[in-house]
Scaffold this motif. Structure first.
Motif, PDB file in Angstrom:
ATOM      1  N   HIS A 224     -73.256 -42.603  10.182  1.00 20.77           N
ATOM      2  CA  HIS A 224     -74.015 -43.365   8.858  1.00 20.77           C
ATOM      3  C   HIS A 224     -73.707 -42.575   7.717  1.00 20.77           C
ATOM      4  CE1 HIS A 224     -75.464 -46.582  11.173  1.00 20.77           C
ATOM      5  NE2 HIS A 224     -76.109 -45.858  12.099  1.00 20.77           N
ATOM      6  N   LEU A 225     -73.718 -40.999   7.770  1.00 19.08           N
ATOM      7  CA  LEU A 225     -73.519 -40.213   6.743  1.00 19.08           C
ATOM      8  C   LEU A 225     -72.187 -40.167   5.845  1.00 19.08           C
ATOM      9  CD1 LEU A 225     -75.803 -37.384   7.831  1.00 19.08           C
ATOM     10  CD2 LEU A 225     -76.366 -38.613   6.239  1.00 19.08           C
ATOM     11  N   PHE A 226     -71.298 -40.351   6.818  1.00 15.19           N
ATOM     12  CA  PHE A 226     -69.837 -39.989   6.512  1.00 15.19           C
ATOM     13  C   PHE A 226     -68.943 -41.136   6.562  1.00 15.19           C
ATOM     14  CE2 PHE A 226     -71.506 -35.782   7.977  1.00 15.19           C
ATOM     15  CZ  PHE A 226     -71.709 -35.101   6.549  1.00 15.19           C
ATOM     16  N   HIS A 227     -69.479 -42.249   7.054  1.00 16.23           N
ATOM     17  CA  HIS A 227     -68.926 -43.631   7.213  1.00 16.23           C
ATOM     18  C   HIS A 227     -67.291 -43.358   7.797  1.00 16.23           C
ATOM     19  CE1 HIS A 227     -72.147 -44.567   4.524  1.00 16.23           C
ATOM     20  NE2 HIS A 227     -71.592 -43.881   3.663  1.00 16.23           N
ATOM     21  N   VAL A 228     -67.469 -42.882   9.155  1.00 24.35           N
ATOM     22  CA  VAL A 228     -66.322 -42.833   9.877  1.00 24.35           C
ATOM     23  C   VAL A 228     -66.447 -43.345  11.472  1.00 24.35           C
ATOM     24  CG1 VAL A 228     -65.269 -40.646   8.773  1.00 24.35           C
ATOM     25  CG2 VAL A 228     -67.092 -40.655  10.970  1.00 24.35           C
ATOM     26  N   SER A 229     -65.463 -43.889  11.746  1.00 20.81           N
ATOM     27  CA  SER A 229     -65.719 -44.687  13.124  1.00 20.81           C
ATOM     28  C   SER A 229     -66.233 -43.764  14.443  1.00 20.81           C
ATOM     29  CB  SER A 229     -64.597 -45.401  13.561  1.00 20.81           C
ATOM     30  OG  SER A 229     -63.513 -44.412  13.921  1.00 20.81           O
ATOM     31  N   SER A 230     -66.872 -44.268  15.630  1.00 17.27           N
ATOM     32  CA  SER A 230     -66.979 -43.407  16.429  1.00 17.27           C
ATOM     33  C   SER A 230     -65.949 -42.455  17.071  1.00 17.27           C
ATOM     34  CB  SER A 230     -67.821 -44.185  17.593  1.00 17.27           C
ATOM     35  OG  SER A 230     -66.877 -45.166  18.004  1.00 17.27           O
ATOM     36  N   ASP A 231     -64.871 -43.157  16.968  1.00 21.68           N
ATOM     37  CA  ASP A 231     -63.532 -42.479  17.584  1.00 21.68           C
ATOM     38  C   ASP A 231     -63.160 -41.242  16.945  1.00 21.68           C
ATOM     39  OD1 ASP A 231     -63.451 -44.675  19.441  1.00 21.68           O
ATOM     40  OD2 ASP A 231     -62.155 -45.665  18.325  1.00 21.68           O
ATOM     41  N   MET A 232     -63.663 -41.256  15.685  1.00 21.28           N
ATOM     42  CA  MET A 232     -63.148 -39.868  14.972  1.00 21.28           C
ATOM     43  C   MET A 232     -64.327 -38.910  14.660  1.00 21.28           C
ATOM     44  SD  MET A 232     -61.618 -41.909  11.541  1.00 21.28           S
ATOM     45  CE  MET A 232     -61.324 -40.435  10.750  1.00 21.28           C
ATOM     46  N   ILE A 233     -65.221 -39.069  15.749  1.00 19.14           N
ATOM     47  CA  ILE A 233     -66.316 -38.124  15.935  1.00 19.14           C
ATOM     48  C   ILE A 233     -66.536 -37.540  17.358  1.00 19.14           C
ATOM     49  CG2 ILE A 233     -68.804 -37.448  15.297  1.00 19.14           C
ATOM     50  CD1 ILE A 233     -68.892 -39.940  13.686  1.00 19.14           C
ATOM     51  N   GLU A 234     -66.195 -36.237  17.589  1.00 18.48           N
ATOM     52  CA  GLU A 234     -66.397 -35.652  18.977  1.00 18.48           C
ATOM     53  C   GLU A 234     -67.306 -34.469  18.899  1.00 18.48           C
ATOM     54  OE1 GLU A 234     -62.708 -34.674  20.655  1.00 18.48           O
ATOM     55  OE2 GLU A 234     -61.773 -36.735  20.601  1.00 18.48           O
ATOM     56  N   PRO A 235     -68.046 -34.041  19.996  1.00 17.38           N
ATOM     57  CA  PRO A 235     -68.798 -32.855  20.196  1.00 17.38           C
ATOM     58  C   PRO A 235     -68.073 -31.717  20.711  1.00 17.38           C
ATOM     59  CG  PRO A 235     -69.193 -34.301  22.248  1.00 17.38           C
ATOM     60  CD  PRO A 235     -68.211 -35.107  21.406  1.00 17.38           C
ATOM     61  N   ILE A 236     -68.282 -30.645  20.401  1.00 16.34           N
ATOM     62  CA  ILE A 236     -67.401 -29.439  20.871  1.00 16.34           C
ATOM     63  C   ILE A 236     -68.471 -28.292  20.989  1.00 16.34           C
ATOM     64  CG2 ILE A 236     -66.800 -28.649  18.889  1.00 16.34           C
ATOM     65  CD1 ILE A 236     -64.096 -27.562  20.496  1.00 16.34           C
ATOM     66  N   VAL A 237     -68.392 -27.772  22.378  1.00 15.89           N
ATOM     67  CA  VAL A 237     -69.628 -26.534  22.373  1.00 15.89           C
ATOM     68  C   VAL A 237     -69.151 -25.543  21.937  1.00 15.89           C
ATOM     69  CG1 VAL A 237     -70.705 -25.498  24.381  1.00 15.89           C
ATOM     70  CG2 VAL A 237     -70.327 -27.826  24.464  1.00 15.89           C
ATOM     71  N   ASP A 238     -70.037 -24.771  21.266  1.00 14.13           N
ATOM     72  CA  ASP A 238     -69.779 -23.309  20.716  1.00 14.13           C
ATOM     73  C   ASP A 238     -70.926 -22.755  21.192  1.00 14.13           C
ATOM     74  OD1 ASP A 238     -69.595 -21.110  19.130  1.00 14.13           O
ATOM     75  OD2 ASP A 238     -70.285 -21.723  17.447  1.00 14.13           O
TER      76      ASP A 238
END
Length: 386
Positions: A224-238
């Protein structure tokens, strides 16, 4: 000089926001604040901030007590009070650090009044991200995020301006149970779940971080903030929580933002509308940081709730409102030791299969979804109670 109304002044974000405001007296003016249960700091705040003229309490007893002491302050209470304090105060910024669904309507009201919303309340975008974006796109107010991950993303996008985005990588600490064996999850206690390895936060968000529901919510927020699709957002563990998020671009480059686990930097970002200010809240970031990077892939078997991010973004409608409602009820039931830790997942799965889906919900539809899903969840929780 900007007038600031702080909603959620007693919490972790609230207290750190007060610190940032106090260090910038020539630029920021605290004119209003709301409290849940931690009202004991109000007298000192009134002494330190003569501009503080609007105060809202969660509980009526606090309202009745303090209004007899401070005659020149406008007092409010309850959910209606949160709406009225936004309307009555002459705030330029409304910093929404409320926890849970209670923060949703104040976010809507802030934008309807064309004020600038500084948003730490995740639930506002989870429940009504589409409504909020509709308000923004029609010229109602402005919004700046306060989540450390979303501020990091915003900074990376700004510095990569003009480049095509390939992927946004939202970092997660992994919480206290990332290295636990799955078969031991059934033995997790409230004390275990509140023992976050890198961040000091309120109880509700700490439990969400342990289940990864917090990261699920942040993926939805990023959409919602950056208007990108769900396919372009991934979690990664740090595991060291040193990298707050990363953006990968199609030209093969990647930008990341690093820093300590301290919320005053993202709070400052919001309060100064994305313009860096000169306040310094911790020692310089070390230049030799190789030992601080410890990235791992997300473990979806241990933390299946994170998959609901894609579900909500693909389905949309009132699905986010339903997910938030059932999660809130389950988290507080676990904190009250009514259900076990692993019951959180099974109850959420049950509710998300049976709630009444609405494709294009109105504001009232979202409010109704919240109350209906909570009622259903409470009934199911009784079946699980210890």
């Amino acid at each position: 000089m900007k007038n600031v109304l702080l909603l959620g002044g007693g919490g972790s974000i609230g207290t750190q926001s007060i610190d940032v405001i106090s260090k910038n007296p020539a630029k920021l003016n605290l004119i209003g604040i709301s409290f849940g249960d931690r009202v004991e700091t109000l007298p000192s705040l009134i002494n330190n901030f003569p501009s503080l003229k609007y105060v809202c309490f969660k509980n009526e007893k606090d309202f009745l007590f303090f209004k007899t002491i401070y005659k020149d302050i406008n007092f409010y209470h309850g959910n209606e009070g949160l709406i009225n304090i936004i309307s009555d105060s002459n705030a330029d910024y409304v910093l929404n650090a409320l926890i849970g669904f209670v923060g949703f309507l104040p976010s809507i009201k802030t934008l309807e009044l064309n004020k600038t919303l500084l948003l730490a309340n995740k639930e506002s975008l989870i429940v009504g991200g589409t409504l909020i974006n509709d308000l923004l796109s029609s010229g109602h107010g402005k919004l700046y995020p306060i989540d450390s991950e979303h501020v990091a993303i915003a900074k990376c996008l700004f510095n990569g301006k003009g480049k095509d985005i390939e992927k946004i990588l939202i970092t997660a600490s992994g919480g206290p149970f990332f290295d636990w064996k799955l078969e031991n999850f059934k033995n997790i206690t409230v004390k275990d779940a509140l023992n976050h390895p890198t961040w000091s936060m309120g109880k509700k968000i700490t439990i969400d971080s342990s289940t990864m529901m917090n990261k699920c919510f942040e993926i939805i927020e990023a959409h919602h903030l950056f208007h990108v699709s769900s396919d372009m957002i991934e979690p990664i563990v740090d595991r060291k929580s040193y990298v707050h998020s990363m953006v990968k671009f199609k030209d093969g480059t990647m930008l990341l933002q690093v820093g300590p686990s301290d919320m005053r930097v993202p709070i400052s970002y919001a309060l100064f509308e994305g313009i860096p200010e000169n306040g310094k809240y911790f020692n310089d970031v070390e230049e030799n940081t190789e030992s601080k990077y410890l990235f791992k892939n997300m473990d979806y078997e241990k933390f299946p709730l994170i998959r609901y991010a894609k579900y909500v973004l693909d389905k949309e409608g009132n699905s986010g409102a339903a997910l938030n409602a059932v999660n809130e009820e389950c988290v507080y039931a676990f904190l009250d030791k009514k259900i076990n830790y692993i019951d959180i997942i099974s109850i959420i799965d049950k509710i998300m299969k049976v709630y009444q889906f609405i494709d294009k919900p109105t504001l009232q539809d979202l409010l109704d979804t919240d109350s209906q899903v909570r009622e259903l969840t409470r009934r199911i929780i009784k079946e699980y109670e210890n």
